[in-house]
Design a protein around this motif. Structure first.
Motif, PDB file in Angstrom:
ATOM      1  N   LYS A  51      13.462  -5.874  -5.551  1.00  0.00           N
ATOM      2  CA  LYS A  51      12.226  -7.314  -6.039  1.00  0.00           C
ATOM      3  C   LYS A  51      12.168  -8.199  -4.545  1.00  0.00           C
ATOM      4  O   LYS A  51      11.280  -8.287  -5.414  1.00  0.00           O
ATOM      5  N   ALA A  52      13.099  -7.995  -3.770  1.00  0.00           N
ATOM      6  CA  ALA A  52      11.407  -8.292  -2.260  1.00  0.00           C
ATOM      7  C   ALA A  52      10.367  -7.595  -2.622  1.00  0.00           C
ATOM      8  O   ALA A  52       9.206  -8.625  -2.590  1.00  0.00           O
ATOM      9  N   THR A  53      10.560  -6.209  -2.641  1.00  0.00           N
ATOM     10  CA  THR A  53       9.248  -6.012  -2.094  1.00  0.00           C
ATOM     11  C   THR A  53       8.335  -6.166  -3.546  1.00  0.00           C
ATOM     12  O   THR A  53       7.030  -6.533  -3.589  1.00  0.00           O
ATOM     13  N   GLU A  54       8.336  -6.533  -4.836  1.00  0.00           N
ATOM     14  CA  GLU A  54       8.205  -6.633  -6.157  1.00  0.00           C
ATOM     15  C   GLU A  54       7.305  -8.206  -6.091  1.00  0.00           C
ATOM     16  O   GLU A  54       6.598  -8.548  -6.169  1.00  0.00           O
ATOM     17  N   LEU A  55       8.727  -9.101  -5.482  1.00  0.00           N
ATOM     18  CA  LEU A  55       8.376 -10.155  -5.312  1.00  0.00           C
ATOM     19  C   LEU A  55       6.447 -10.222  -4.324  1.00  0.00           C
ATOM     20  O   LEU A  55       5.881 -11.324  -4.522  1.00  0.00           O
ATOM     21  N   ALA A  56       7.005  -9.415  -3.299  1.00  0.00           N
ATOM     22  CA  ALA A  56       5.852  -9.575  -2.446  1.00  0.00           C
ATOM     23  C   ALA A  56       4.201  -8.714  -2.802  1.00  0.00           C
ATOM     24  O   ALA A  56       3.249  -9.492  -2.031  1.00  0.00           O
ATOM     25  N   LYS A  57       4.670  -7.936  -3.916  1.00  0.00           N
ATOM     26  CA  LYS A  57       3.570  -7.731  -4.123  1.00  0.00           C
ATOM     27  C   LYS A  57       3.066  -8.369  -5.117  1.00  0.00           C
ATOM     28  O   LYS A  57       1.285  -8.724  -5.249  1.00  0.00           O
ATOM     29  N   GLN A  58       3.715  -8.937  -5.895  1.00  0.00           N
ATOM     30  CA  GLN A  58       3.033 -10.361  -6.815  1.00  0.00           C
ATOM     31  C   GLN A  58       2.020 -10.978  -5.981  1.00  0.00           C
ATOM     32  O   GLN A  58       1.330 -11.569  -6.525  1.00  0.00           O
ATOM     33  N   LYS A  59       2.988 -11.849  -5.364  1.00  0.00           N
ATOM     34  CA  LYS A  59       2.198 -12.984  -4.187  1.00  0.00           C
ATOM     35  C   LYS A  59       0.897 -12.525  -3.272  1.00  0.00           C
ATOM     36  O   LYS A  59      -0.144 -12.894  -3.456  1.00  0.00           O
ATOM     37  N   THR A  60       0.840 -11.115  -2.973  1.00  0.00           N
ATOM     38  CA  THR A  60       0.168 -10.206  -2.229  1.00  0.00           C
ATOM     39  C   THR A  60      -1.163 -10.094  -3.725  1.00  0.00           C
ATOM     40  O   THR A  60      -2.342 -10.092  -2.154  1.00  0.00           O
ATOM     41  N   PHE A  61      -1.157  -9.792  -4.517  1.00  0.00           N
ATOM     42  CA  PHE A  61      -2.422  -9.806  -5.061  1.00  0.00           C
ATOM     43  C   PHE A  61      -2.924 -10.749  -5.860  1.00  0.00           C
ATOM     44  O   PHE A  61      -3.734 -10.700  -5.926  1.00  0.00           O
ATOM     45  N   GLU A  91      -3.276 -13.251  -4.450  1.00  0.00           N
ATOM     46  CA  GLU A  91      -4.005 -14.447  -3.208  1.00  0.00           C
ATOM     47  C   GLU A  91      -4.841 -13.047  -2.667  1.00  0.00           C
ATOM     48  O   GLU A  91      -5.553 -14.114  -2.105  1.00  0.00           O
ATOM     49  N   ASN A  92      -4.943 -11.461  -2.953  1.00  0.00           N
ATOM     50  CA  ASN A  92      -5.751 -10.830  -2.915  1.00  0.00           C
ATOM     51  C   ASN A  92      -6.484 -10.280  -3.436  1.00  0.00           C
ATOM     52  O   ASN A  92      -5.941  -8.714  -3.474  1.00  0.00           O
ATOM     53  N   PRO A  93      -7.428 -10.830  -4.726  1.00  0.00           N
ATOM     54  CA  PRO A  93      -7.658  -9.666  -5.736  1.00  0.00           C
ATOM     55  C   PRO A  93      -8.566  -8.703  -5.483  1.00  0.00           C
ATOM     56  O   PRO A  93      -8.557  -7.823  -6.635  1.00  0.00           O
ATOM     57  N   ASN A  94      -9.232  -8.907  -4.542  1.00  0.00           N
ATOM     58  CA  ASN A  94      -9.372  -7.317  -4.468  1.00  0.00           C
ATOM     59  C   ASN A  94      -9.177  -6.244  -3.701  1.00  0.00           C
ATOM     60  O   ASN A  94      -9.628  -4.955  -3.615  1.00  0.00           O
ATOM     61  N   LEU A  95      -7.944  -6.131  -3.313  1.00  0.00           N
ATOM     62  CA  LEU A  95      -6.914  -5.398  -3.096  1.00  0.00           C
ATOM     63  C   LEU A  95      -6.001  -4.456  -4.075  1.00  0.00           C
ATOM     64  O   LEU A  95      -6.240  -4.771  -5.503  1.00  0.00           O
ATOM     65  N   THR A  96      -6.216  -2.652  -3.609  1.00  0.00           N
ATOM     66  CA  THR A  96      -6.133  -2.490  -4.757  1.00  0.00           C
ATOM     67  C   THR A  96      -4.911  -1.679  -4.602  1.00  0.00           C
ATOM     68  O   THR A  96      -4.377  -1.676  -3.360  1.00  0.00           O
ATOM     69  N   GLN A  97      -4.297  -0.849  -5.499  1.00  0.00           N
ATOM     70  CA  GLN A  97      -2.846   0.209  -5.246  1.00  0.00           C
ATOM     71  C   GLN A  97      -2.303   0.661  -4.184  1.00  0.00           C
ATOM     72  O   GLN A  97      -1.492   0.479  -3.323  1.00  0.00           O
ATOM     73  N   GLU A  98      -3.940   1.432  -3.736  1.00  0.00           N
ATOM     74  CA  GLU A  98      -4.051   2.579  -2.529  1.00  0.00           C
ATOM     75  C   GLU A  98      -3.409   2.153  -2.040  1.00  0.00           C
ATOM     76  O   GLU A  98      -2.996   2.107  -0.978  1.00  0.00           O
ATOM     77  N   GLN A  99      -4.263   1.087  -1.094  1.00  0.00           N
ATOM     78  CA  GLN A  99      -4.393   0.103  -0.270  1.00  0.00           C
ATOM     79  C   GLN A  99      -2.517  -0.583  -0.603  1.00  0.00           C
ATOM     80  O   GLN A  99      -2.144  -0.261   0.882  1.00  0.00           O
ATOM     81  N   TRP A 100      -2.517  -1.018  -1.391  1.00  0.00           N
ATOM     82  CA  TRP A 100      -0.688  -1.564  -1.419  1.00  0.00           C
ATOM     83  C   TRP A 100      -0.294  -0.586  -1.011  1.00  0.00           C
ATOM     84  O   TRP A 100       0.791  -0.747   0.254  1.00  0.00           O
ATOM     85  N   ASP A 101      -0.538   0.515  -0.911  1.00  0.00           N
ATOM     86  CA  ASP A 101       0.198   1.276  -0.823  1.00  0.00           C
ATOM     87  C   ASP A 101       0.552   2.373  -0.447  1.00  0.00           C
ATOM     88  O   ASP A 101       1.535   2.737   1.102  1.00  0.00           O
TER      89      ASP A 101
END
Length: 146
Positions: free
Chosen positions: A81-91, A93-103
């Motif tokens: 849950k914490a990871t999912e919340l962080a993922k939502q916030k990160t994406f 704040e950074n709309p150019n971030l790709t799923q590959e970069q996140w992974d």
């Protein structure tokens, strides 16, 4: 306290600052009480030892809580849950971030996640040392030599 208020997912600077202020206040009160119980005398070394000791105990308690929380003992699925919340916030704040970069970032984070334990302990010990030094300089009173 954050856990019971369901705010333990918050990762704001405000909660960190409040935690540090509480640690400093507890150390200050403990050093003052120690001085009172020792006849009004306190050396700088005693204050530093008290501050560091209290902070290390606080850090150990915090580490036990962190381990219980992240290993699904206190709350099942906390890390997911914490990871999912962080993922939502990160994406957001950074709309150019790709799923590959996140992974890639998550993979790197997982490699070093156990380094959090010693860093938390070191940070609290340093905070205790500094607060013990500050309160020791303010409250020190050595017994008269005569």
């Amino acid at each position: 306290m954050l856990f019971f208020a369901k705010l333990h997912y918050e990762q704001s600077m405000t909660t960190t600052i409040i935690g540090v202020v509480i640690l400093f206040a507890v150390i200050g009160i403990a050093i003052f009480q120690y001085k009172k119980s020792s006849g009004g005398f306190l050396t700088l070394g005693e204050a530093i030892k008290l501050g560091t000791g209290i902070a290390v105990v606080s850090g150990l308690i915090g580490l036990v809580f962190y381990a219980l929380l992240t290993n699904d003992i206190l709350e099942a699925g906390y890390m997911e849950k914490a990871t999912e919340l962080a993922k939502q916030k990160t994406f957001a704040e950074n709309p150019n971030l790709t799923q590959e970069q996140w992974d890639q970032g998550m993979e790197m984070q997982n490699k070093f996640k156990y380094l959090a334990y010693p860093f938390i302990l070191i940070f609290t010990a340093i905070a205790g040392l500094v607060s013990g030094l500050v309160f020791g300089l303010i409250l020190q009173k050595k017994p008269s030599e005569y």
